[in-house]
Design a protein around this motif. Structure first.
Motif, short mmCIF file in Angstrom:
data_model
loop_
_atom_site.label_atom_id
_atom_site.label_comp_id
_atom_site.label_asym_id
_atom_site.label_seq_id
_atom_site.Cartn_x
_atom_site.Cartn_y
_atom_site.Cartn_z
N GLY A 78 48.11 -48.83 -14.18
CA GLY A 78 46.89 -48.57 -13.74
C GLY A 78 46.48 -47.37 -13.24
O GLY A 78 47.50 -46.48 -12.92
N VAL A 79 45.32 -46.88 -13.02
CA VAL A 79 44.76 -45.91 -12.25
C VAL A 79 44.44 -45.89 -10.91
O VAL A 79 43.60 -47.12 -10.54
CB VAL A 79 43.67 -45.26 -13.28
N VAL A 80 45.03 -45.26 -10.11
CA VAL A 80 44.59 -45.54 -8.61
C VAL A 80 43.40 -44.75 -8.30
O VAL A 80 43.41 -43.70 -8.77
CB VAL A 80 45.96 -44.65 -7.85
N THR A 81 42.42 -45.61 -7.86
CA THR A 81 41.03 -44.98 -7.65
C THR A 81 40.88 -44.65 -6.47
O THR A 81 40.20 -43.57 -5.74
CB THR A 81 40.01 -46.13 -8.20
N ASP B 278 48.43 -53.73 -18.99
CA ASP B 278 48.15 -52.89 -20.03
C ASP B 278 48.55 -53.40 -21.48
O ASP B 278 49.38 -52.76 -22.10
CB ASP B 278 48.56 -51.56 -19.86
N PRO B 279 47.90 -54.57 -21.51
CA PRO B 279 48.52 -55.10 -22.96
C PRO B 279 48.36 -54.27 -24.31
O PRO B 279 49.23 -54.34 -25.16
CB PRO B 279 47.40 -56.38 -23.05
N ALA B 280 47.49 -53.50 -24.46
CA ALA B 280 47.64 -52.46 -25.64
C ALA B 280 48.30 -51.41 -25.26
O ALA B 280 48.37 -50.61 -26.50
CB ALA B 280 45.93 -52.11 -25.79
N PRO C 39 43.71 -51.85 -17.59
CA PRO C 39 43.09 -52.58 -18.68
C PRO C 39 43.18 -54.14 -18.33
O PRO C 39 42.21 -55.18 -18.34
CB PRO C 39 43.67 -52.13 -19.79
N GLY C 40 44.28 -54.55 -17.65
CA GLY C 40 44.35 -56.12 -17.46
C GLY C 40 43.92 -56.45 -16.14
O GLY C 40 44.25 -57.67 -15.93
N GLY C 41 43.51 -55.81 -15.27
CA GLY C 41 42.79 -56.34 -14.13
C GLY C 41 42.97 -55.19 -12.92
O GLY C 41 43.74 -54.17 -13.27
#
Ligand SMILES: Cc1cc2nc3c(=O)[nH]c(=O)nc-3n(C[C@H](O)[C@H](O)[C@H](O)COP(=O)(O)OP(=O)(O)OC[C@H]3O[C@@H](n4cnc5c(N)ncnc54)[C@H](O)[C@@H]3O)c2cc1C
Length: 478
Positions: free
Chosen positions: A195-198, A454-456, A165-167
């Motif tokens: 984060g999600v590794v895509t 992931d600020p939230a 979410p943060g980048g």
């Protein structure tokens, strides 16, 4: 987006022992409210933005083979299971540099099938290989059975894209770099928190023409450990080493010999060769061109001679190779018989391994305990324990009995200086012990990275950095 009950049930739990117990009882403690299957990084970003804004927890789902509670929806907030199965397949291949880029949701067989026509392999074969995914391997720092030859996923990962979410983190595949800290190390082991590794680029190798495993019996555990250490430190070019302790050896021989008409003769022969009660079964494997494999096994043979081994030949090894992805599912059959089984894995320097082995055995005095060494390094190795206990009539009581054993063994292995996990990861089940390994400063640094990306706090808030003890979740009402 799916809200079908069957889909939510399938994504309710991973594959730890308590997960199996709850699923078989038809009563997982929690389930996701929806299953979302994004088609690309852009859709992952859109889902993360929407969930961040709405306070919906996102649990990435690779193959769902987590044995540490990694994919289990936490109780409380609404939860989306982000199934990455559509981010699958070979995106790019650079055969000159031997670099292959895959979607993170690619499972083991599909990954190897895409490399096979090019004469290449990743060589990463965890026992969950048939179901687990490249993204899952990376974020849990997985290790395959042939890690000695091909390296663990940490060594195989060259570059990755992770969406948060943060980048976005775009990490190019560079062979080496001194441009600051290696950010790939922030993705490895991040368990979906950062984060999600895509997509990921991995280092691939020529597909071995031949794979052979020789079996040996060493007179005792101490000799076995010394033999493995020497083989690795003297750099015998092997792909796999696996040493069973005396109890696991007994079980392996009993299972391996069962049903063979020649079993009594084989046992008598083993006793004659000095393979009595304390003997330890050693598997020594090599992979590559035929001549290279024969040379590697010959080098191992000459080193092993120092330790009075009995050679069992290649038959047991071939059988082990044929069955190697099937062994873990014995636990389903044992559950049918009312016997629960679980595993623990750790690693430590060679000098500490005998003490670590003893500490875990002392922490589980009342249960049968098997152990084998695998994933050796020049400075140490991983120990993998399997324990058994009777199931209770109700899932709550079985899980409570398991939680007592798990706490006691985990405490013992951490106190004895072993790592909390060599390749299964931290997840939610090991998270209460994580500060013991990295210290409070380490946890604060990790939490700061998570806040930035992931600020939230919606990405997997239950894993890695959440100290809540989730071993005994209350089951839902009947
Ligand atoms: C029978 C059995 C045998 C096993 N044997 C081995 C073994 O030999 N070696 C070994 O290393 N492990 C083994 N494991 C453990 C497990 O398979 C590994 O942890 C594996 O790496 C998990 O991959 P997965 O794709 O199933 O991930 P999942 O179980 O789906 O997810 C694991 C964690 O990673 C997160 N996640 C998944 N994909 C992504 C992504 N793309 N981006 C961000 N976060 C993500 C999830 O939210 C979860 O927290 C075994 C498990 C089982 C059930």
């Amino acid at each position: 987006v799916s809200v079908a009950a069957g889909d939510r049930f399938v994504h309710a739990r991973g594959r730890s022992l308590p997960d199996l117990v709850w699923l078989r009882a038809g009563r997982p403690p929690t389930a996701p409210d929806a299953v979302v299957r994004p088609a690309g990084p852009g859709e992952v970003e859109a889902v993360l933005a929407a969930c961040s804004a709405a306070g919906v927890v996102v649990v990435p789902w690779g193959g769902g083979t987590s044995v540490t509670g990694g994919v289990n929806p936490p109780a409380g907030p609404p939860v989306v299971s982000l199934d990455l199965e559509r981010l699958s397949g070979l995106a790019r291949l650079d055969p000159v540099s031997r670099l292959a880029t895959f979607g993170a949701g690619t499972r083991g067989p599909a990954l190897e099938a895409a490399l096979a026509p090019h004469g290449l392999t990743l060589g990463h074969f965890p026992q969950s290989w048939e179901l687990s995914t490249l993204g899952g391997w990376i974020v849990t720092r997985s290790s395959g059975q042939e890690s000695l030859g091909f390296g663990r996923i940490d060594d195989l990962l060259a570059g990755a894209t992770a969406v948060a979410p943060g980048g976005r983190l775009e990490l190019p595949p560079l062979p080496g770099s001194a441009a600051g800290p290696d950010l790939r190390r922030l993705v490895l082991g991040s368990e979906g928190r950062f984060g999600v590794v895509t997509e990921a680029t991995v280092r691939v190798a020529p597909r071995p023409a031949v794979r052979e495993v020789e079996a040996w019996l060493l007179p005792d555990w101490g000799r076995g450990l010394a033999a493995c250490r020497e083989l690795v430190q003297e750099r015998a070019p092997l792909a796999l080493l696996r040493l069973a302790d005396p109890v696991e050896t007994e079980v392996a021989l009993a299972v391996g010999l069962t049903g063979h008409a020649w079993a009594p003769a084989a046992r008598a022969w083993l006793r004659l060769r000095g393979a009595g009660g304390g003997a330890c079964l050693l598997l020594v494997g090599a992979a590559g061109r035929e001549a290279a494999v024969e040379d590697a096994l010959a080098a191992a043979r000459s080193l092993l001679r120092r330790h009075r081994p009995a050679r069992l030949g290649r038959g047991p090894g071939r059988r082990w190779l044929a069955d190697r992805f099937r062994h873990p599912y014995l636990r389903d059959g044992l559950l049918d018989l009312g016997l629960a089984t679980d595993t623990l894995e750790t690693a430590a320097p060679w000098a500490d391994l005998p003490r670590l082995h003893g500490a875990v055995a002392a922490a589980l005095p009342e249960v049968p305990l098997l152990c084998h060494l695998s994933h050796p390094y020049p400075d140490g190795a991983s120990l993998y324990f399997t324990f058994f206990f009777p199931c209770a009539a109700e899932p709550e009581a079985t899980v409570a009995a398991w939680a007592r054993l798990k706490r006691s063994a985990t405490e013992a292995l951490v106190a004895a200086g072993g790592t909390l996990s060599h390749h299964h990861g931290v997840g939610s089940l090991h998270a209460p012990w994580y500060p013991r390994e990295v210290g409070e400063g380490g946890v604060r640094a990790m939490a700061a990275v998570a806040r930035e990306l992931d600020p939230a706090g919606v990405l997997n808030p239950h894993v890695l950095l959440d100290p809540a003890d989730r071993l005994e979740e209350p089951g839902p009402p009947r």
